[in-house]
Design a protein around this motif. Structure first.
Motif, short mmCIF file in Angstrom:
data_model
loop_
_atom_site.label_atom_id
_atom_site.label_comp_id
_atom_site.label_asym_id
_atom_site.label_seq_id
_atom_site.Cartn_x
_atom_site.Cartn_y
_atom_site.Cartn_z
N THR A 9 0.81 -1.23 -0.03
CA THR A 9 -0.01 -0.04 0.06
C THR A 9 0.78 1.40 0.15
N ASN A 39 -16.37 4.09 6.85
CA ASN A 39 -16.40 2.91 6.38
C ASN A 39 -14.92 2.62 5.69
N MET A 40 -13.81 2.73 6.57
CA MET A 40 -12.59 2.61 5.87
C MET A 40 -12.10 1.21 5.87
N GLN A 41 -11.27 0.76 5.05
CA GLN A 41 -10.74 -0.50 4.81
C GLN A 41 -9.49 -0.86 5.47
N ARG A 42 -9.49 -2.20 6.19
CA ARG A 42 -8.28 -2.35 6.66
C ARG A 42 -7.23 -2.81 5.67
N VAL A 43 -5.92 -2.09 5.77
CA VAL A 43 -4.98 -2.46 4.80
C VAL A 43 -3.80 -2.99 5.32
N ASN A 58 -13.91 -8.48 14.95
CA ASN A 58 -14.12 -7.13 14.34
C ASN A 58 -14.63 -6.10 15.08
N THR A 66 -18.60 -10.41 8.62
CA THR A 66 -17.47 -9.70 9.03
C THR A 66 -17.22 -9.85 10.54
N GLU A 69 -14.07 -11.87 11.91
CA GLU A 69 -12.88 -11.56 11.26
C GLU A 69 -11.89 -11.23 12.72
N HIS A 71 -8.93 -9.25 14.63
CA HIS A 71 -8.15 -7.98 14.61
C HIS A 71 -7.07 -8.02 15.62
N TYR A 77 -6.05 1.54 8.66
CA TYR A 77 -7.20 1.65 7.83
C TYR A 77 -7.14 2.75 6.66
#
Length: 258
Positions: A9, A39-43, A58, A66, A69, A71, A77
């Motif tokens: 990333t 609504n951010m995405q985990r990267v 999560n 979801t 998941e 974490h 994010y």
């Protein structure tokens, strides 16, 4: 050490928002609101031995799929269209490794080429001196490298964090006031490290006490939003409460005890 979830990333020219693990966990609560609202995405995640290890379900689950998941203690994010990245830290920093963790963060921020970093933090309200009792309970700090246009913070009504004498009431002109952020965790150290490293970094913090710190988190994130314009503030409900907050104060009193 940052480890991406999938493909590598790029964060060049992104703004990074992160919390300091401080009194009331206000910065972490504020980051929760940002991640949920956008609504951010985990990267990816930060792999380090400087944090107490933890794993859980999560915290931002929106469905049964979801919710399962796993974490970890420090995750990153992204909202690519906004050029925004968020680092969430969920467990305490091991005290003896505080400097090592700050060095890791400074190195990662420099290597990632973030355009600016914003640290959300808090400080003990009961340890304010007389001048800090005036005005709003929010303060800010900026490193020399951070270029902020004009009187941005003055227009927002923000107050720069005051320097205080080494001892309360000390008025010796030969003694310079110093920066003190009691209860702020790594906030002061990270700020000073960033000054030395030439990083563009700002600290935004609130004075608070331990307890129900949800209102403090809203104060902090609303103040940040007035500067960075992360979400539309015209709606009646601009922030989304994450599902994990349902157990913020435990699961309630078991009826069987009565």
């Amino acid at each position: 050490m940052f480890i991406p979830v999938e493909a590598p990333t790029a964060f060049q020219s992104f703004t990074l928002v992160m919390p300091a693990v401080a009194v009331g966990n206000v910065g972490q609560l504020a980051v929760d609101l940002i991640v949920s609202a956008l609504n951010m995405q985990r990267v990816g995640y930060i792999h380090t031995d400087c944090l107490i290890p933890m794993i859980g379900s999560n915290p931002y689950a929106t469905s049964a799929e979801t919710a399962g998941e796993l974490h970890t203690a420090a995750e990153v994010y992204m909202a690519a269209e906004m050029k925004l990245a968020v680092l969430q830290i969920r467990s305490p920093i091991i005290q003896s490794k505080s400097r090592k963790f700050r060095n890791l963060l400074v190195s990662w921020i420099k290597a990632s080429e973030f355009s600016r970093t914003v640290v959300l933090s808090s400080s003990h309200g009961y340890q304010r001196d007389d001048q800090q009792l005036k005005g709003i309970p929010l303060r800010y700090l900026v490193t020399p490298a951070l270029q902020v246009s004009g009187d941005t913070f003055k227009e927002l009504g923000w107050i720069e964090m005051e320097r205080t004498p080494p001892l309360p009431g000390l008025t010796d002109p030969s003694t310079e006031p110093r920066l003190s952020i009691p209860g702020g965790g790594i906030t002061k150290g990270l700020f000073l490290d960033s000054c030395d490293a030439g990083l563009s970094l700002a600290v935004v913090l609130v004075f608070c006490s331990e307890g129900d710190n949800v209102p403090d988190a809203f104060t902090l994130v609303n103040s940040l939003n007035s500067w960075l314009h992360l979400v539309d503030n015209k709606g009646s409900q601009i922030w989304k409460i994450p599902t994990s907050w349902g157990l913020l104060f435990g699961s309630g009193i078991p009826p069987a005890i009565f």
